[in-house]
Write an enzyme that holds these catalytic residues in place. Sequence first.
Site, PDB file in Angstrom:
ATOM      1  N   CYS A 176       2.757  -3.035  85.632  1.00 16.71           N
ATOM      2  CA  CYS A 176       1.622  -3.924  85.338  1.00 16.71           C
ATOM      3  C   CYS A 176       1.174  -4.709  86.572  1.00 16.71           C
ATOM      4  O   CYS A 176       0.118  -5.324  86.567  1.00 16.71           O
ATOM      5  CB  CYS A 176       1.988  -4.913  84.241  1.00 16.71           C
ATOM      6  SG  CYS A 176       2.397  -4.151  82.682  1.00 16.71           S
TER       7      CYS A 176
ATOM      8  N   HIS B  25      -0.987 -12.467  84.550  1.00 14.33           N
ATOM      9  CA  HIS B  25      -0.959 -11.211  83.794  1.00 14.33           C
ATOM     10  C   HIS B  25      -1.029 -11.532  82.299  1.00 14.33           C
ATOM     11  O   HIS B  25      -0.294 -12.387  81.809  1.00 14.33           O
ATOM     12  CB  HIS B  25       0.328 -10.465  84.136  1.00 14.33           C
ATOM     13  CG  HIS B  25       0.542  -9.234  83.328  1.00 14.33           C
ATOM     14  ND1 HIS B  25      -0.468  -8.337  83.056  1.00 14.33           N
ATOM     15  CD2 HIS B  25       1.666  -8.737  82.725  1.00 14.33           C
ATOM     16  CE1 HIS B  25       0.017  -7.342  82.336  1.00 14.33           C
ATOM     17  NE2 HIS B  25       1.308  -7.559  82.118  1.00 14.33           N
TER      18      HIS B  25
ATOM     19  N   ASN C  49      -1.884  -6.522  76.104  1.00 17.05           N
ATOM     20  CA  ASN C  49      -1.445  -6.300  77.488  1.00 17.05           C
ATOM     21  C   ASN C  49      -1.983  -4.933  77.940  1.00 17.05           C
ATOM     22  O   ASN C  49      -1.538  -3.900  77.444  1.00 17.05           O
ATOM     23  CB  ASN C  49       0.089  -6.342  77.514  1.00 17.05           C
ATOM     24  CG  ASN C  49       0.659  -6.085  78.893  1.00 17.05           C
ATOM     25  OD1 ASN C  49      -0.043  -5.638  79.797  1.00 17.05           O
ATOM     26  ND2 ASN C  49       1.945  -6.352  79.043  1.00 17.05           N
TER      27      ASN C  49
HETATM   28  O1  UT7 Z   1       3.967  -6.458  81.263  1.00 18.03           O
HETATM   29  C1  UT7 Z   1       5.202  -6.871  80.774  1.00 18.03           C
HETATM   30  C2  UT7 Z   1       5.370  -6.303  79.417  1.00 18.03           C
HETATM   31  N1  UT7 Z   1       6.270  -6.901  78.497  1.00 18.03           N
HETATM   32  C3  UT7 Z   1       6.272  -8.189  78.091  1.00 18.03           C
HETATM   33  O2  UT7 Z   1       5.590  -9.037  78.550  1.00 18.03           O
HETATM   34  C4  UT7 Z   1       7.188  -8.480  76.940  1.00 18.03           C
HETATM   35  C5  UT7 Z   1       7.963  -9.765  77.099  1.00 18.03           C
HETATM   36  N2  UT7 Z   1       8.642 -10.105  75.856  1.00 18.03           N
HETATM   37  C6  UT7 Z   1       7.985 -10.649  74.808  1.00 18.03           C
HETATM   38  O3  UT7 Z   1       6.796 -10.899  74.884  1.00 18.03           O
HETATM   39  C7  UT7 Z   1       8.779 -10.984  73.574  1.00 18.03           C
HETATM   40  O4  UT7 Z   1      10.148 -10.806  73.821  1.00 18.03           O
HETATM   41  C8  UT7 Z   1       8.356 -10.123  72.334  1.00 18.03           C
HETATM   42  C9  UT7 Z   1       6.978 -10.528  71.875  1.00 18.03           C
HETATM   43  C10 UT7 Z   1       8.400  -8.644  72.677  1.00 18.03           C
HETATM   44  C11 UT7 Z   1       9.319 -10.378  71.173  1.00 18.03           C
HETATM   45  O5  UT7 Z   1       9.335 -11.748  70.856  1.00 18.03           O
HETATM   46  P1  UT7 Z   1      10.724 -12.505  70.655  1.00 18.03           P
HETATM   47  O6  UT7 Z   1      10.419 -13.876  70.250  1.00 18.03           O
HETATM   48  O7  UT7 Z   1      11.512 -12.307  71.940  1.00 18.03           O
HETATM   49  O8  UT7 Z   1      11.359 -11.700  69.466  1.00 18.03           O
HETATM   50  P2  UT7 Z   1      12.736 -10.924  69.405  1.00 18.03           P
HETATM   51  O9  UT7 Z   1      12.698  -9.698  70.240  1.00 18.03           O
HETATM   52  O10 UT7 Z   1      13.834 -11.910  69.656  1.00 18.03           O
HETATM   53  O11 UT7 Z   1      12.780 -10.466  67.903  1.00 18.03           O
HETATM   54  C12 UT7 Z   1      12.815 -11.438  66.841  1.00 18.03           C
HETATM   55  C13 UT7 Z   1      12.770 -10.674  65.522  1.00 18.03           C
HETATM   56  C14 UT7 Z   1      13.734  -9.499  65.461  1.00 18.03           C
HETATM   57  O12 UT7 Z   1      14.254  -9.441  64.164  1.00 18.03           O
HETATM   58  P3  UT7 Z   1      15.724 -10.029  63.853  1.00 18.03           P
HETATM   59  O13 UT7 Z   1      16.651  -9.272  64.736  1.00 18.03           O
HETATM   60  O14 UT7 Z   1      15.653 -11.491  64.184  1.00 18.03           O
HETATM   61  O15 UT7 Z   1      15.890  -9.746  62.400  1.00 18.03           O
HETATM   62  C15 UT7 Z   1      12.853  -8.300  65.663  1.00 18.03           C
HETATM   63  O16 UT7 Z   1      13.359  -7.131  65.058  1.00 18.03           O
HETATM   64  O17 UT7 Z   1      11.456 -10.117  65.331  1.00 18.03           O
HETATM   65  C16 UT7 Z   1      11.583  -8.727  65.003  1.00 18.03           C
HETATM   66  N3  UT7 Z   1      10.395  -8.043  65.481  1.00 18.03           N
HETATM   67  C17 UT7 Z   1       9.256  -7.961  64.775  1.00 18.03           C
HETATM   68  N4  UT7 Z   1       8.930  -8.422  63.574  1.00 18.03           N
HETATM   69  C18 UT7 Z   1       7.677  -8.193  63.132  1.00 18.03           C
HETATM   70  C19 UT7 Z   1      10.227  -7.412  66.678  1.00 18.03           C
HETATM   71  N5  UT7 Z   1       8.975  -6.920  66.754  1.00 18.03           N
HETATM   72  C20 UT7 Z   1       8.364  -7.249  65.588  1.00 18.03           C
HETATM   73  C21 UT7 Z   1       7.069  -7.039  65.075  1.00 18.03           C
HETATM   74  N6  UT7 Z   1       6.768  -7.527  63.864  1.00 18.03           N
HETATM   75  N7  UT7 Z   1       6.108  -6.384  65.767  1.00 18.03           N
END
Ligand code: UT7
Length: 329
Positions: free
Chosen positions: A119, A254, A284
Site C-alpha cells: 500500500c 493512508h 482501503n
Molecule cells: O494497508 C494496511 C492494511 N491493513 C490494515 O490496515 C488492517 C489493520 N487492522 C485493522 O484495521 C483491525 O485489526 C481490523 C479492522 C482488521 C480488525 O479490528 P479489531 O478491532 O482488531 O478486531 P479483531 O481482529 O480483534 O477481532 C475482534 C472480533 C473477532 O471475534 P472474537 O474472536 O472476538 O469472537 C473477530 O473474529 O471481531 C471478529 N471479526 C468480525 N466480526 C464481524 C473479524 N472480522 C469481522 C467482521 N465482521 N468483518
Amino acid sequence: MIGKAAGPPISITGLGAYAPDRVLTNDELSTIVDTTDEWIMERTGIRERRIAAPEQALTDLALPAAHAALDGAGVAARDIDLLLCATVTPDMMFPTSSALLADMLGAEDAAACDLLAGCTGFMYALAQAYGMIAAGLAGRALVVGGDVLSRILDWTDRSTLVLFGDGAGAVVLEKVDRPGFLGFELGADGGGGVHLSLPGSGSRHIEDATGNGYVQMNGREVFKFATRVLVSSAQAVLDRCDASVDDVDVYIPHQANVRIMDHAAQKLGIPRERMVVNVDRYGNTSSGSIPLALADAQAQDRLKEGDLVLMTGMGAGLTWGSALMEWTR
Ligand code: UT7
C-alpha cells in the site's frame, strides 16, 4: 531512508483519480459473509467501497486517472519521460501495467516500470520520480498508484473482505518555480512481512495451499504497526525538513481504517479537520489510497497554493513512507 529535497523545485502539477462505478455497501457484504454494518463502521469507519467490473483490470482504472492528471497539468502524453505504476495487482506480471498504460496513452518516449511496495507503493513511486527528475534523468513523470484488490481477496474471509476496495490515482511531477517537494522518508521491515502477505503469488512454492492467491493478514499486528509508523514516519520527515506539525495544512494518511488514522492524527497533534478522510466511501484501495484522497482534497478545494501537505503511507512489506510538500497550483 530519509532526505531533504536538495535539487531543483519539483512538484505535482496535475492530479486525477478514478474509482469503478459499482458501490458495495456494508449491508450487501453482510449477505456474503457473517458481518454487520455496525461492526464494520465501528471497527474501520468504512461505509462502502467500489468494486471493479469483471472486465476491468488495473490499467482500465489507471487510464482515466492518468488522462485527468495529464489534462490538469496541461501536458501531452508524448512529453512524459517516465511512467511509474505502483500496484500489487497489475493486469498481469508482464507485460507491465506501466508499459501497457504508456502505450494506451501514447507516451511513446516514456521509460515505464511497475513498482511493488504494498500500500506504500505510491509514496515510493513519488520519491523515485522526484529523484530521477532532480538528477536530470527525466523531465516529466507520470506516477500512478492503483489496485484491484477485490481480485485477490478471499470472498469467504470476513476479516479481510470488508476492508478493501478498488481505485486508482495519478499525478504529473515536473520542475516548477517554487519549492514543491521538501523531503521524503521511506522504510521497510521484511521481518514483519508475514503479517500481511499474498502467499503463492510468486516464485516461492508453498506446501500448504490454504489461502494461496489471497491476501492473508494478521489484523491486530498490522494495526499496531500502522499506528506506530504513521506517527514515526511523519515526525521524521517533518523534523528533517525543519517543519512543525503546526505548519501542516493538509494531512493525508493512508486510508486504511479511520481508527488508525484518528490515532495517528491525535498522536501527531494534527487537528482532525486538517486530515483528509475518504476511507468511508472507498475502503482501503492500497496504492490508490493516497492519490484518491489527494484528488478528493482537490475536488473540495482543500489544496491551496503554499499549503504544507503531509502524506504518509504504510502497508505490506512491511513498508512505510512519507512525503512533505508545499502545494503549487
Ligand atoms: O494497508 C494496511 C492494511 N491493513 C490494515 O490496515 C488492517 C489493520 N487492522 C485493522 O484495521 C483491525 O485489526 C481490523 C479492522 C482488521 C480488525 O479490528 P479489531 O478491532 O482488531 O478486531 P479483531 O481482529 O480483534 O477481532 C475482534 C472480533 C473477532 O471475534 P472474537 O474472536 O472476538 O469472537 C473477530 O473474529 O471481531 C471478529 N471479526 C468480525 N466480526 C464481524 C473479524 N472480522 C469481522 C467482521 N465482521 N468483518
